[in-house]
Scaffold this active site. Sequence first.
Site, PDB file in Angstrom:
ATOM      1  N   ASP A   1      34.104  52.278  45.762  1.00 30.58           N
ATOM      2  CA  ASP A   1      33.952  53.409  46.677  1.00 30.58           C
ATOM      3  C   ASP A   1      32.883  53.090  47.721  1.00 30.58           C
ATOM      4  OD1 ASP A   1      34.360  55.907  47.740  1.00 30.58           O
ATOM      5  OD2 ASP A   1      33.149  56.962  46.263  1.00 30.58           O
TER       6      ASP A   1
ATOM      7  N   HIS B   1      37.092  48.394  54.983  1.00 31.90           N
ATOM      8  CA  HIS B   1      38.078  47.931  54.008  1.00 31.90           C
ATOM      9  C   HIS B   1      38.134  46.396  53.971  1.00 31.90           C
ATOM     10  CE1 HIS B   1      39.238  51.968  53.251  1.00 31.90           C
ATOM     11  NE2 HIS B   1      39.891  52.154  54.383  1.00 31.90           N
TER      12      HIS B   1
ATOM     13  N   LEU C   1      40.616  35.055  32.928  1.00 37.21           N
ATOM     14  CA  LEU C   1      40.306  36.453  33.226  1.00 37.21           C
ATOM     15  C   LEU C   1      41.608  37.147  33.568  1.00 37.21           C
ATOM     16  CD1 LEU C   1      38.370  38.867  34.140  1.00 37.21           C
ATOM     17  CD2 LEU C   1      38.447  37.833  36.414  1.00 37.21           C
TER      18      LEU C   1
END
Length: 244
Positions: A22, A39, A133
């Site tokens: 956020d 962004h 991962l």
Amino acid sequence: MESAPLHAAPPTPPVHVAIIMDGNGRWAKARGLPRTAGHKRGAEAVRRTVEAAREMGVSYLTLYAFSSENWKRPTGEVTDLMGLLRLYLRNEVANLHKNGIRLRVIGDRSRLSRDINALIDESEAKTANNTALTLVLALSYGGRQEITDAARRLACDVAMERLDPDSIDEDALAARLYTADIPDPDLLIRTSGEKRISNFLLWQSAYAEFVFTDVLWPDFDRTHLEDAIRDFHGRERRYGNAPG
């Protein structure tokens, strides 16, 4: 003569870290830039965080990339976000694969365009056997919708007489979530100072530890991830049990 101070060793990571990314818009606004700039810088933070998580030994990293509510944003912003997603899937997956990272996508993919779904399918297939991962991207995702979908699957199984309603328990519902084969998050981080989970992993986060940081997502880096994990290790996880 005094010896030089030793650097603190990186904290032992939890198995699964989830992050609500956020603050992209606020980062851009503070600099007089369009939201798209925030962004784009946020995408760089994704790259840093994924690399840090892999190096630290995190097994699962789930990133809240685009919520079901984000479809309500202005059309231009949604278009820009989808463009960034395309670029990520086209340009970053090769690097993920080279580093042994598996990519998974959870959410309502029916709302994503055909070409993005094709890129997701290709990326998931290419990285399916990687074990360093597992990177889980929550796209067009909403926690309530996920639980509703799981309940619908249960109802269908009962209607088709594949399932006895008396046998429905928490495990039965969890097995029908998007994350059925992924362990619940141990640590959930939210950046930008907001202190809510915004419909993210509602079922799975029942016993997660939450860390809220004022750092805006485009500025998030390995140091902030390590700080959050150290905070996590300072907690006593009791899973509803009384303190010892």
